[in-house]
Design a protein around this motif. Structure first.
Motif, PDB file in Angstrom:
ATOM      1  N   LYS A 376       0.823  -1.206   0.000  1.00  4.53           N
ATOM      2  CA  LYS A 376       0.000   0.000   0.000  1.00  4.53           C
ATOM      3  C   LYS A 376       0.864   1.267   0.000  1.00  4.53           C
ATOM      4  N   ASP A 393     -10.234  -1.132   1.185  1.00  5.59           N
ATOM      5  CA  ASP A 393     -10.670  -1.206  -0.210  1.00  5.59           C
ATOM      6  C   ASP A 393     -12.099  -1.718  -0.191  1.00  5.59           C
ATOM      7  N   GLU A 401     -12.451  -3.789  -7.229  1.00  4.80           N
ATOM      8  CA  GLU A 401     -12.219  -2.610  -6.380  1.00  4.80           C
ATOM      9  C   GLU A 401     -12.940  -1.383  -6.929  1.00  4.80           C
TER      10      GLU A 401
HETATM   11 MG    MG Z   1      -6.410   0.936  -4.977  1.00  4.96          MG
END
Ligand code: MG
Ligand code: 4AD
Length: 478
Positions: A376, A393, A401
């Motif tokens: 991330k 998410d 997503e």
């Molecule tokens: Mg993303």
């Protein structure tokens, strides 16, 4: 001439026996008598009845599919089925002819692929009329939601010198002469000579500037175009897409998830209440498409039921670690059906894994939290465990997503530490770090990919069909 009235307004009321003027584009002209006229205000056409015996034949010939015309006449109750009222033409005017031999849109079903090639005309079809009216309504609902909550709409820059996501997927912006760029003594391109006196790119996210706004207004949102030079030629990726990014001071991860869920449900409810006709058309379109698929691949819910399901069910919230356990023990993983087998904690989830969780395991939207820090971005708040970050998410059925967000690292030292580990230029981002030096506070935010939302709501399956003029690798037509 009487006042121009939009077709939607005429069809909405049962009123008859009054004179109006309508203007629009001819969809079809049958038997020299019945014009189906569309003006874009609704998917429904208005039937115009022509007294062909008393109309100049030269004018009649010019009423062809695609022509722009104006009609003045009386609204009368319709005898034909399918519409309550129609209009008896008294006076007609042609604004623009359309050669039926050359006009690419014939009154028949065209494939979405073909229509993508004529994206400059596809707004004039039922499908794209519905898609882009729904897109408009969703955009309006986005602003209404945040405005009603007291968020400030902040316009973050399109041209920037920073890579907000640190992923290096940027389009460069330059006015240098590419054939003869100025060079530094070391032989590198000298961006000091460039328009902005430094190297610049199109923004990948308004988040970093959004955080600056949140540190003054408390709650802000952005809604603008973002650009990513990722070479992903998929049905879910665009090189130019629109993103909504709220950023809130004094929010933790839970507050962030609550807001995201409320927000998505709000905008979906808005279109269910305000765009019923278009959604019903799109639902029918999807149902016909589903019929072409083998039974096992058909979705259990129709489009409208699917949207209502999202309104009536809370999103499932689980951690990345829990998700990995579910995936490891899942049938497709044990039977080696995943292209990327799930083995170790720490690997990034592929879309096949996200879809399994959402479509097969939970059968509803899922919020995944607390991802490994290594996969991330640098700005996410570090958890006590030293391994994970307070990321979230949101995964949607058929989409994957749809939202990415996090609580932000508000601690100056921890943030700088992480930036150094990832080789993110600390000096250049002094302005971002200043928020952590002067009155820092817990805060959080997220980004929702607008086209992915439009995909979900319209039931379309390719992201190129929910943005007017898609930009994808090797394609910037129109
Ligand atoms: Mg993303
Ligand atoms: O997950 P992403 O990269 O997150 C950010 O950019 C954060 N700065 C957001 C924030 O916290 N303020 O992108 C956010 C969303 C994704 O979940 C996806 O919906 C969409 O943007 N997205 C794309 N949509 C279409 N085409 C692409 N190439 C996209 N890349 C991301």
């Amino acid at each position: 001439m009487s006042q121009r009235v939009k077709i939607k307004q005429i069809l909405l009321s049962d009123k008859a026996n009054y004179e109006v003027t309508v203007k629009g584009w001819v969809r079809t002209f049958r038997n020299n008598q019945f014009i189906a006229l569309n003006d874009g205000s609704t998917n429904s056409n208005l039937q115009v009845v022509v007294d062909f015996e008393n109309t100049d034949p030269l004018l009649l010939k010019r009423i062809t599919t695609g022509a722009a015309i104006g009609v003045t006449g009386e609204v009368i109750p319709s005898l034909g089925k399918g519409q309550k009222v129609e209009i008896k033409a008294k006076h007609m005017e042609i604004y623009g002819d359309s050669d039926p031999e050359a006009y690419p849109l014939q009154p028949k079903k065209h494939s979405l692929e073909f229509l993508r090639e004529i994206a400059h005309l596809r707004f004039r079809t039922n499908t794209f009329g519905a898609v882009f009216r729904v897109r408009h309504a969703l955009a309006f609902a986005v602003h209404k939601f945040f405005n009603d909550k007291g968020f400030v709409y902040l316009h973050t820059p399109i041209i920037t010198a920073s890579d907000a996501e640190g992923a290096g997927e940027m389009f460069r912006v330059t006015t240098l002469d590419m054939k003869k760029p100025p060079l530094t003594p070391e032989g590198e391109i000298d961006y000091k000579e460039d328009f902005f006196g430094r190297s610049t790119n199109l923004t990948v996210s308004g988040q970093l500037e959004g955080e600056l706004g949140a540190m003054a207004f408390g709650e802000i949102y952005t809604f603008g175009p973002t650009f990513r030079a990722e070479n992903s030629n998929t049905a879910r990726h665009l090189a130019e897409f629109w993103m909504i990014e709220p950023e809130m001071a004094f929010y933790d991860l839970k507050d962030n998830m609550d807001l995201a869920e409320e927000f998505i449900q709000y905008v979906i409810r808005y279109v269910l209440e305000n765009n019923r006709e278009d959604l019903e058309f799109l639902a029918q379109r999807l149902a016909e498409e589903e019929k072409q698929k083998p039974q096992a691949e058909r979705s259990e819910l129709g489009l409208i039921e699917k949207l209502e399901f999202v309104l009536n069910n809370q999103f499932e919230r689980i951690s990345y670690t829990e998700a990995i356990e579910i995936l490891k023990n899942s049938k497709p993983n044990k039977n080696k059906k995943f292209q990327y087998p799930v083995e170790d904690w720490g690997t990034d989830l592929q879309s096949e894994h996200e879809r399994y969780l959402v479509e097969k395991h939970f059968k509803k939207p899922v919020i995944l939290t607390d991802y490994p820090a290594a996969i991330k971005s640098f700005y996410m708040k570090q958890n006590e465990d030293g391994k994970t970050v307070r990321a979230m998410d949101i995964l949607f059925p058929g989409i994957g997503e749809i939202v990415g967000g996090s609580q932000r690292e508000e601690n100056y030292d921890k943030l700088v530490g992480r930036m150094k580990e990832l080789h993110i230029p600390v000096e250049e981002l002094y302005w971002y770090l200043d928020t952590r030096r002067f009155g820092t506070c817990p805060h959080a935010g997220f980004g929702l990919g607008f086209e992915r939302l439009v995909l979900f709501v319209t039931g379309m399956t390719n992201i190129r069909d929910v943005i007017p003029f898609p930009r994808t690798p090797k394609n910037a037509e129109f």
